[in-house]
Design a protein around this motif. Structure first.
Motif, PDB file in Angstrom:
ATOM      1  N   THR A   1      18.261   5.273 -17.636  1.00  0.00           N
ATOM      2  CA  THR A   1      18.067   5.228 -19.084  1.00  0.00           C
ATOM      3  C   THR A   1      16.860   6.062 -19.502  1.00  0.00           C
ATOM      4  N   ALA A   2      16.787   6.320 -20.805  1.00  0.00           N
ATOM      5  CA  ALA A   2      15.647   7.075 -21.328  1.00  0.00           C
ATOM      6  C   ALA A   2      14.342   6.328 -21.069  1.00  0.00           C
ATOM      7  N   ALA A   3      14.379   5.001 -21.170  1.00  0.00           N
ATOM      8  CA  ALA A   3      13.172   4.219 -20.916  1.00  0.00           C
ATOM      9  C   ALA A   3      12.713   4.367 -19.472  1.00  0.00           C
ATOM     10  N   GLU A   4      13.655   4.433 -18.542  1.00  0.00           N
ATOM     11  CA  GLU A   4      13.296   4.596 -17.133  1.00  0.00           C
ATOM     12  C   GLU A   4      12.717   5.989 -16.877  1.00  0.00           C
ATOM     13  N   VAL A   5      13.267   6.999 -17.548  1.00  0.00           N
ATOM     14  CA  VAL A   5      12.702   8.348 -17.423  1.00  0.00           C
ATOM     15  C   VAL A   5      11.282   8.373 -17.982  1.00  0.00           C
ATOM     16  N   ALA A   6      11.096   7.720 -19.130  1.00  0.00           N
ATOM     17  CA  ALA A   6       9.760   7.665 -19.727  1.00  0.00           C
ATOM     18  C   ALA A   6       8.779   6.954 -18.808  1.00  0.00           C
ATOM     19  N   ASP A   7       9.207   5.854 -18.186  1.00  0.00           N
ATOM     20  CA  ASP A   7       8.334   5.130 -17.261  1.00  0.00           C
ATOM     21  C   ASP A   7       7.962   5.992 -16.062  1.00  0.00           C
ATOM     22  N   ALA A   8       8.934   6.773 -15.576  1.00  0.00           N
ATOM     23  CA  ALA A   8       8.664   7.640 -14.427  1.00  0.00           C
ATOM     24  C   ALA A   8       7.647   8.717 -14.789  1.00  0.00           C
ATOM     25  N   LEU A   9       7.789   9.315 -15.965  1.00  0.00           N
ATOM     26  CA  LEU A   9       6.832  10.336 -16.397  1.00  0.00           C
ATOM     27  C   LEU A   9       5.453   9.718 -16.652  1.00  0.00           C
ATOM     28  N   LEU A  10       5.445   8.506 -17.164  1.00  0.00           N
ATOM     29  CA  LEU A  10       4.177   7.813 -17.350  1.00  0.00           C
ATOM     30  C   LEU A  10       3.498   7.562 -16.008  1.00  0.00           C
ATOM     31  N   ARG A  11       4.283   7.234 -15.009  1.00  0.00           N
ATOM     32  CA  ARG A  11       3.740   6.930 -13.677  1.00  0.00           C
ATOM     33  C   ARG A  11       3.077   8.149 -13.045  1.00  0.00           C
ATOM     34  N   VAL A  12       3.578   9.350 -13.366  1.00  0.00           N
ATOM     35  CA  VAL A  12       2.988  10.559 -12.776  1.00  0.00           C
ATOM     36  C   VAL A  12       1.978  11.220 -13.712  1.00  0.00           C
ATOM     37  N   GLY A  13       1.513  10.475 -14.708  1.00  0.00           N
ATOM     38  CA  GLY A  13       0.353  10.942 -15.456  1.00  0.00           C
ATOM     39  C   GLY A  13       0.579  11.462 -16.846  1.00  0.00           C
TER      40      GLY A  13
ATOM     41  N   ALA B   1      10.057  15.061  -9.195  1.00  0.00           N
ATOM     42  CA  ALA B   1       9.048  14.531  -8.271  1.00  0.00           C
ATOM     43  C   ALA B   1       8.886  13.028  -8.452  1.00  0.00           C
ATOM     44  N   ALA B   2       8.950  12.558  -9.713  1.00  0.00           N
ATOM     45  CA  ALA B   2       8.777  11.124  -9.967  1.00  0.00           C
ATOM     46  C   ALA B   2       9.910  10.302  -9.367  1.00  0.00           C
ATOM     47  N   PHE B   3      11.151  10.812  -9.470  1.00  0.00           N
ATOM     48  CA  PHE B   3      12.308  10.107  -8.908  1.00  0.00           C
ATOM     49  C   PHE B   3      12.591  10.525  -7.465  1.00  0.00           C
ATOM     50  N   ASP B   4      11.851  11.572  -7.015  1.00  0.00           N
ATOM     51  CA  ASP B   4      12.064  12.131  -5.675  1.00  0.00           C
ATOM     52  C   ASP B   4      13.513  12.567  -5.496  1.00  0.00           C
ATOM     53  N   VAL B   5      14.012  13.339  -6.476  1.00  0.00           N
ATOM     54  CA  VAL B   5      15.392  13.852  -6.452  1.00  0.00           C
ATOM     55  C   VAL B   5      15.335  15.369  -6.624  1.00  0.00           C
ATOM     56  N   PRO B   6      16.416  16.076  -6.292  1.00  0.00           N
ATOM     57  CA  PRO B   6      16.410  17.550  -6.376  1.00  0.00           C
ATOM     58  C   PRO B   6      16.187  18.055  -7.797  1.00  0.00           C
ATOM     59  N   PHE B   7      15.500  19.184  -7.854  1.00  0.00           N
ATOM     60  CA  PHE B   7      15.234  19.869  -9.124  1.00  0.00           C
ATOM     61  C   PHE B   7      15.745  21.292  -9.011  1.00  0.00           C
ATOM     62  N   VAL B   8      16.431  21.752 -10.056  1.00  0.00           N
ATOM     63  CA  VAL B   8      16.940  23.127 -10.099  1.00  0.00           C
ATOM     64  C   VAL B   8      16.108  23.895 -11.118  1.00  0.00           C
ATOM     65  N   ASP B   9      15.430  24.938 -10.670  1.00  0.00           N
ATOM     66  CA  ASP B   9      14.548  25.704 -11.545  1.00  0.00           C
ATOM     67  C   ASP B   9      15.387  26.642 -12.418  1.00  0.00           C
ATOM     68  N   PRO B  10      15.386  26.451 -13.752  1.00  0.00           N
ATOM     69  CA  PRO B  10      16.175  27.349 -14.612  1.00  0.00           C
ATOM     70  C   PRO B  10      15.665  28.780 -14.630  1.00  0.00           C
TER      71      PRO B  10
ATOM     72  N   TYR C   1      18.679  19.954 -15.231  1.00  0.00           N
ATOM     73  CA  TYR C   1      17.935  20.610 -14.162  1.00  0.00           C
ATOM     74  C   TYR C   1      17.354  19.640 -13.139  1.00  0.00           C
ATOM     75  N   VAL C   2      17.570  18.353 -13.325  1.00  0.00           N
ATOM     76  CA  VAL C   2      17.100  17.373 -12.353  1.00  0.00           C
ATOM     77  C   VAL C   2      18.197  16.335 -12.179  1.00  0.00           C
ATOM     78  N   SER C   3      18.489  16.001 -10.927  1.00  0.00           N
ATOM     79  CA  SER C   3      19.586  15.073 -10.621  1.00  0.00           C
ATOM     80  C   SER C   3      19.109  13.634 -10.772  1.00  0.00           C
ATOM     81  N   LEU C   4      19.062  13.164 -12.014  1.00  0.00           N
ATOM     82  CA  LEU C   4      18.642  11.794 -12.255  1.00  0.00           C
ATOM     83  C   LEU C   4      19.649  10.819 -11.658  1.00  0.00           C
ATOM     84  N   PRO C   5      19.190   9.707 -11.112  1.00  0.00           N
ATOM     85  CA  PRO C   5      20.120   8.705 -10.580  1.00  0.00           C
ATOM     86  C   PRO C   5      21.107   8.260 -11.655  1.00  0.00           C
ATOM     87  N   VAL C   6      22.334   7.977 -11.235  1.00  0.00           N
ATOM     88  CA  VAL C   6      23.383   7.560 -12.170  1.00  0.00           C
ATOM     89  C   VAL C   6      22.931   6.298 -12.905  1.00  0.00           C
TER      90      VAL C   6
END
Length: 825
Positions: free
Chosen positions: A19-31, A191-200, A11-16
């Protein structure tokens, strides 16, 4: 909340290459607090999908053993052939035709478990049929992992079991219930990666025809009750492996297809669902409060007595579900269920939170409902579960209904243009403010208006005021971009006189060999009873906390002694023997005429009359110092024998406190609980009592298990007068004259009164007076005692003659005789 990255990425277009660690860091950055990242342990070698061709039961052994023939696909048979492999297996949860995961010889499973062809139970076992636990993707003990029947034989099983996936475990705070879902976290990741999100949840659902199930909402605790009825399902169909795998990664145990799809939708959309066996429903459904004496046997097998505040789902037979928390056994989905009613309801968070705590029954559903569920997607969630159920178990949807109660109304929040900069401490472009709020899901009537008129989304009940919106902008723009500027500190004035005095007293007590403690600051009735305080003792008048830390000690202390003595008894119970403790802290003395405190809002600074009224409603909070001497005060050694502490040591410590504070203290015999009536003294400034010192009453010592003759003191530090500005003493260069005087007084006479009389009579030339002996033996008359004093006589400007010194002594003795009836011995 355990979040599989693969599920999130739908549901979110993560950059190619993210990694999971980068996703975790992004979520940590937004609180969001990241607790852990879980990955599937690596498996090397060939791990393939196979199909069971035959099973031979080997019954000659102590435990059941099966000799299984498995088709492992082209090129995976013995020596690279297409032939089946034969494997010994002890599990019994699979049958002929099932698809399973096979570890071929040469592969290594998690934990360094190497697989090889080997002879066992009289056969060659040419590989291994794997369980969830052996593959490292779970801890279930139900036997072999059986996968979907349409899985292709011979393919690499790693993609199937999700060995490429990782699960991020997050700690979700109570105000972000929307994040207990893939939908909510995918929005945050977008929002953390500033990429499109598709609402399920942004899907169209069929209209409600009212044929789901008849429902009546009879309580405002239910805002919406959606039902979808599915008929004709096959109850024997297992859940597809991809659903089971995702639920397992999310920390949910697979139960049955009907239950699994409701849990799957709950994790994906954040909206809990419940499935009823429609064949076991009796009449219409009614949402109401519990009646007196009603009971409900919940799905965990417990028969629960319901409270009048409990919100229930009922039919004509009575309660069938504890709303928003757990269903009842009477309508539970079973192995024979073919007709299902799926419920998607919106419950008031307060009702669910209180009921879950009242019954000590937390659940995945209550965890979400008590934090606030999106009421706008109830129909979407119910429809999603129905579509999954009919897709895999057959059957069809035969009716839908949607009954509305009172739903929460989202506020329109005005956000002035400069509010973000004012609260966050850095400016934000209007486009950034609008963009971030829209990413959160807010609706803005006119992006160019000032103030912005912002309507929060239905899934964010925590957004109620402008500060909440500014917080969203600040965290999504990254808190790290807010400059850290320390405010300029005003010029300090240093410690106050009272603070300096308190520190000096503490330092002196520590130098005297006492240990400072910070005791538990709350007391209970048992503490006062242990001290032997009378029923009308003023120290029993306390302020009781509404939500105490300890139910047995719910009141704020009025004396330091209970906590200090508790510290002593605790140390004694752990083997300590000789203890000297002190504490300096506040006590709380309720005022008899205190007004009721008023409620003051946070939208303005309280006025001075309001502050005065609040201050007057608070108890008095003087600072006290207390000391406990238990056991030896002077320990034995090569220098000689030791000595236990006594009332005299407690009084001498009180004098030390007065000396450090620069105050002359008077010691007068007194009676005061919990002190021994014959070994207690009041500590006074002039005639004002500021504390007591002496030995504890033997009854108190016995009740608390303290060493015999334990001594305590407690002094009100705030009652000490302010110390005068220190002046360097004048030291006379002339020699002193040392004189001893023994005076006979009645046994009732106070040494302090005699000392005061000697000082007053001696005048300026009498430099000091010290009591060094008390005698009451045969050499004095009955009913009398002898007090021996050491006098120091000295003049600042000359050498005194013997006659001068004797004149001072005689004047001092004369004054003592006149004041106390003392006679020279």
């Amino acid at each position: 909340m355990r979040t599989p990255v693969e599920w999130l990425a739908e549901y979110v277009s993560l950059p190619v290459g993210t990694t999971a660690a980068e996703v975790a860091d992004a979520l940590l950055r937004v609180g969001f607090e990241v607790e852990d990242i879980h990955t599937v342990p690596e498996t090397t070698g060939d791990l393939v999908v196979g199909q069971v061709l035959s099973i031979e039961e080997l019954t000659e052994f102590k435990k059941p053993i099966r000799f299984v023939s498995v088709d492992v696909g082209p090129g995976h048979g013995p020596d690279g052939s297409d032939q089946p492999r034969e494997i010994i297996c002890g599990a019994r949860n699979f049958t002929v035709g099932d698809k399973v995961v096979i570890a071929l010889p040469g592969s290594v499973l998690p934990g360094g478990f190497a697989i090889a062809s080997r002879s066992t139970y009289g056969h060659i076992s040419d590989g291994m049929i794997c369980s969830v636990r052996e593959l490292g993707i779970g801890t279930e003990h139900d036997g072999i992992l059986v996968i979907d029947a349409d899985t292709e034989i011979g393919i690499d099983a790693r993609d199937l079991i999700g060995s490429h996936d990782a699960t991020i475990e997050l700690a979700i705070t109570a105000d972000r219930g929307y994040a207990l879902s893939i939908r909510g976290l995918a929005r945050e990741a977008g929002a953390a990666f500033d990429v499109p999100f598709v609402d399920p949840a942004a899907v169209a659902v069929p209209g409600r025809d009212g044929a789901g199930w008849p429902v009546t909402i009879a309580d405002p605790g239910c805002g919406r009750f959606v039902t979808v009825r599915v008929s004709g399902i096959d109850p024997t169909v297992p859940s597809p492996f991809w659903i089971r795998r995702r639920l397992q990664a999310a920390g949910i145990r697979s139960i049955s297809l009907a239950v699994d799809v409701t849990n799957y939708v709950m994790i994906e959309l954040g909206h809990p669902l419940h499935a009823f066996d429609s064949g076991r429903l009796t009449g219409d459904i009614t949402v109401r409060r519990a009646l007196a004496g009603e009971k409900l046997k919940t799905l965990d097998g417990s028969l629960r007595t319901l409270a009048a505040e409990d919100l229930l789902v009922t039919d004509e037979s009575g309660p069938i579900s504890m709303a928003g928390i757990m269903g009842g056994e009477s309508t539970e989905i079973s192995d024979s269920t073919t007709d299902v009613v799926i419920e998607a309801a919106y419950w008031d968070p307060v009702f669910i939170s209180r009921a879950a705590r009242r019954h000590k029954l937390p659940s995945e559903a209550s965890r979400r409902f008590e934090r606030g569920v999106d009421p706008a997607i109830s129909a979407v969630a119910a429809e999603a579960a129905a579509q999954l159920l009919t897709r895999y178990a057959g059957g069809s949807v035969v009716g839908r209904s949607d009954v509305l109660g009172t739903l929460p109304v989202a506020p329109v929040i005005p956000l002035p243009g400069g509010e973000s900069a004012r609260l966050a401490g850095r400016p934000y472009e209007r486009s950034a403010v609008v963009g971030r709020l829209e990413q959160v899901g807010c609706t803005i009537a006119d992006p160019q208006a000032d103030p912005l008129q912002v309507t929060p989304p239905s899934w964010r009940p925590d957004l109620t005021r402008p500060a909440d919106l500014v917080e969203e902008v600040a965290r999504l723009e990254d808190y790290a971009t807010i400059p850290s500027v320390l405010p300029g500190a005003p010029a300090g004035t240093g410690l106050t006189g009272a603070q300096l005095r308190e520190r000096g007293i503490s330092d002196d007590l520590a130098a005297a060999g006492l240990t400072e403690v910070l005791a538990f600051p709350f007391v209970g009735i048992a503490d006062f009873d242990a001290l032997g305080l009378a029923a009308d003792d003023v120290r029993r008048s306390t302020k009781v906390l509404v939500n105490p830390l300890d139910a047995e000690r719910p009141a704020m202390r009025t004396t330091l002694l209970p906590g200090l003595l508790d510290a002593v008894t605790r140390n004694i119970s752990r083997g300590a023997r000789d203890l000297s403790f002190y504490e300096i802290g506040q006590v709380f003395l309720p005022r008899a005429d205190a007004p009721r405190p008023i409620h003051v809002g946070v939208d303005r600074r309280p006025t001075q009359p309001e502050l005065d009224l609040l201050d007057a409603s608070l108890p008095l909070q003087p600072r006290h110092v207390a000391v406990v001497l238990a056991g030896a005060f002077e320990r034995p050694g090569w220098w000689g024998g030791g000595r236990d502490g006594s009332w005299a040591d407690a009084i001498e410590i009180a004098r030390r406190i007065g000396l450090t504070a620069g105050v002359d203290l008077r010691v007068v015999p007194a009676e005061q609980a919990p002190w021994h009536p014959g070994r207690c003294a009041s500590i006074r400034v002039a005639d004002r009592i500021i504390g007591y010192a002496g030995e504890l009453h033997p009854g108190v010592v016995e009740r608390l298990g303290l060493p015999a003759r334990s001594a305590v003191l407690e002094i009100d530090l705030d009652a000490l007068p302010a110390r005068a500005t220190p002046v360097a003493p004048r030291i006379s260069p002339f020699p002193p004259v040392h004189l001893d005087v023994a005076l006979v007084v009645t046994k009732e006479a106070l040494a302090q009164d005699v000392t005061d009389a000697l000082v007053a009579g001696g005048g300026d030339l009498l430099e000091s007076v010290r009591l060094f002996d008390v005698y009451s033996g045969d050499q004095v008359a009955g009913g009398s005692k002898s007090l021996a004093f050491a006098l120091v006589v000295r003049a600042p400007d000359r050498t005194l003659t013997a006659a001068d010194a004797l004149a001072v002594r005689d004047a001092a003795v004369a004054r003592a005789a006149a004041s106390t009836g003392a006679t020279l011995r």
